[in-house]
Motif scaffolding. Structure first.
Motif, mmCIF file in Angstrom:
data_model
loop_
_atom_site.group_PDB
_atom_site.id
_atom_site.type_symbol
_atom_site.label_atom_id
_atom_site.label_comp_id
_atom_site.label_asym_id
_atom_site.label_seq_id
_atom_site.Cartn_x
_atom_site.Cartn_y
_atom_site.Cartn_z
ATOM 1 N N UNK A 104 0.834 -1.201 0.000
ATOM 2 C CA UNK A 104 0.000 0.000 0.000
ATOM 3 C C UNK A 104 0.874 1.260 0.000
ATOM 4 N N UNK A 105 1.939 1.207 0.759
ATOM 5 C CA UNK A 105 2.865 2.333 0.810
ATOM 6 C C UNK A 105 3.456 2.597 -0.573
ATOM 7 N N UNK A 106 3.827 1.516 -1.274
ATOM 8 C CA UNK A 106 4.398 1.659 -2.612
ATOM 9 C C UNK A 106 3.367 2.206 -3.587
ATOM 10 N N UNK A 107 2.122 1.743 -3.483
ATOM 11 C CA UNK A 107 1.073 2.219 -4.383
ATOM 12 C C UNK A 107 0.847 3.719 -4.210
ATOM 13 N N UNK A 108 0.784 4.161 -2.959
ATOM 14 C CA UNK A 108 0.605 5.591 -2.702
ATOM 15 C C UNK A 108 1.813 6.392 -3.195
ATOM 16 N N UNK A 109 3.006 5.810 -3.057
ATOM 17 C CA UNK A 109 4.219 6.500 -3.502
ATOM 18 C C UNK A 109 4.247 6.657 -5.014
ATOM 19 N N UNK A 110 3.837 5.614 -5.723
ATOM 20 C CA UNK A 110 3.812 5.694 -7.183
ATOM 21 C C UNK A 110 2.862 6.798 -7.638
ATOM 22 N N UNK A 111 1.686 6.866 -7.037
ATOM 23 C CA UNK A 111 0.730 7.910 -7.416
ATOM 24 C C UNK A 111 1.297 9.294 -7.122
#
Length: 526
Positions: free
Chosen positions: A263-270
């Protein structure tokens, strides 16, 4: 392997007798849409004409085609180019070069062809392939799972060996030294610096008077493209980054006890996708791409970390610095907002400047290419966000020329212009150069460019790019009155990722001073 050998023989035979197909080696059809070794009209390029020079010697072309097909079937990823280096070294030795291996600690190599006193010209070719699964359906397609020559480096190697063969066979027409550099790890933007710094390339082999390279691009096969005088950099500068986000692993059934890095990575990509819009002016060109996200092994386990691979591309060093700083802030902020137990890792793994070919040398080489192919087949190419590490060879003011080599056959080009499928660009699984049209031009273009740097020999005529009273000094491409201090001349060139050029629709005008043709195809650089 048998497939490669049979295909090589058929392709060489077709190149010899002038039959044409879809342009890809081994197609064996006779549609008239292809090209002979000497060149022919290029579909979609008005006013194109055959090269001034005649067809290449059949044994030379056959040898180059066979090498291309073998390399295409046996790609090797960055840092693992042992077999590829072997093949290149053997061909260079056959043509009279003294070959030094393991330059820079990896698979880099240097071939030296000496022919008396005179200027030194460096010809660069890359060795590595890409982690792409080939989907061309060609009979000589990659035999290595998950690896493919999807950027044309196999074509570059075959072309440079052909060019060296031409030069070796015409020693009475030139004087000087030809350095051929086989560079590993171009795709990771690390090979050039390794050769120059770890391998002490210029200290061991001498500082060249000029460095030359060409790159496959989805332009019409049989054409070349140069950066127009006074235009933007030919390719962008680039920074490659690896980021690691730390969480707390555990059972998927207890998310309240875990800290999910996915989830942290997904938010970071966005968040990273907004960096360019927030950090650059509307007229400034820049690209940030997250090309890989890796985390975990099973759906019932929350992993303890996630990894991101990203590239940042821009046309100035300040823009690159600004964007990489903003990307690091975004990664750290998302980790802090998620309550990460550790500060995220953020490591710059490679950096290369924008590619700015030397204007005087480029003009000299371009005139030679126009004399070779006709002005209608030498195009202007606007700047691309693609990047590569060739500019490092121009450090310290060494003049560099770099051009694009068209690889798209007449059939696919016409179909794309008629509204059909776009031409697959570099790095795509369907990237399939029209080798029978592109390779002869690549060979002769590189040899012609080298002759502009080398001194003429006893049998050499005035080189076609120069007019009376315009002999260039020591092959740098500068005529009298244009001399620049070698140590403080122009800044080191600036770079671009696996120089890919443009697909139809990204292609610039049909020659200098003409407008852009908005033909079909992809609008984004690979």
């Amino acid at each position: 392997m048998r497939c490669a050998v049979v295909t090589a023989a058929r392709a060489a035979e077709n190149a010899d007798d002038g039959r044409h197909g879809d342009g890809r080696a081994g197609s064996g059809t006779a549609s008239g849409d292809g090209h002979t070794a000497g060149g022919s009209e290029v579909a979609g390029v008005p006013g194109s004409a055959a090269p001034a020079s005649g067809p290449l010697p059949r044994p030379l072309l056959r040898s180059a085609v066979e090498l291309y097909l073998d390399l295409h079937a046996h790609p090797e990823l960055s840092g693992h180019e042992h077999r590829t280096a072997d093949r290149l070294a053997a061909r260079l030795a056959d043509h009279g070069c003294t070959v030094t291996r393991s330059v820079g600690g990896g698979h880099g190599l240097v071939g030296v062809l000496r022919n008396g006193p005179g200027p030194t010209v460096l010809l660069r070719t890359e060795l590595d392939a890409l982690p792409v699964t080939e989907a061309t359906g060609l009979p000589y397609a990659s035999t290595v799972p998950g690896a493919m020559h999807a950027c044309g480096h196999d074509l570059h190697i075959a072309a440079v060996t052909g060019a060296v063969a031409l030069l070796a066979a015409s020693r009475d027409a030139w004087r000087g030294t030809v350095l051929v550099v086989g560079q590993p790890a171009e795709e990771t933007l690390s090979g050039a610096r390794s050769l120059l710094e770890d391998g002490r390339l210029y200290e061991r082999f001498g500082v060249p008077d000029a460095v030359l390279a060409q790159h496959a691009a989805p332009l019409p096969a049989g054409t070349l493209a140069h950066a127009p005088a006074g235009g933007p950099p030919l390719m962008a500068g680039s920074i490659a980054v690896e980021a690691v986000l730390h969480g707390r692993g555990g059972h998927a059934a207890t998310p309240h006890l875990n800290l999910d890095p996915v989830l942290m990575a997904a938010a970071t990509v966005l968040r990273l996708r907004t960096v360019v819009a927030e950090e650059t002016a509307p007229a400034e060109q820049a690209v940030l791409t997250v090309g890989s996200v890796r985390a975990g092994e099973r759906g019932n386990i929350t992993p303890d970390h996630a990894e991101l691979s990203l590239t940042i591309r821009a046309f100035t060093e300040p823009a690159l610095d600004r964007l990489v700083a903003a990307a690091e802030r975004a990664v750290r902020a998302e980790a802090a907002a998620s309550g990460a137990p550790r500060v995220p890792g953020f490591t710059v793994t490679a950096r290369s400047p924008a590619l700015r070919p030397d204007p005087a040398l480029t003009a000299l080489v371009r005139r030679a290419h126009e004399a070779l192919l006709g002005p209608g087949r030498v195009l202007d190419l606007a700047g691309s966000a693609a990047t590569e590490d060739f500019p490092h060879f121009a450090a310290g003011g060494v003049p560099a020329a770099y051009w694009m080599l068209g690889t798209t056959g007449a059939g696919p080009w016409r179909a794309a212009r008629a509204g059909g499928d776009p031409v697959p660009p570099n790095h795509a699984p369907g990237f399939a150069p029209d080798v029978r049209a592109a390779l002869p031009v690549g060979i002769t273009a590189l040899a012609a460019a080298a002759r502009q740097v080398l001194d003429p020999g006893p049998a050499g005529d005035r080189r076609p790019g120069r007019g009376p009273g315009q002999e260039a000094d020591r092959g740098t491409g500068r005529v009298p009155g244009q001399e620049a201090d070698r140590g403080t001349g122009r800044a080191p060139g600036q770079e671009a990722d696996c120089g890919t050029g443009r697909a139809p629709g990204q292609e610039a005008g049909r020659g200098r001073g003409q407008g852009t043709d908005p033909g079909p195809g992809r609008r984004t650089a690979p």
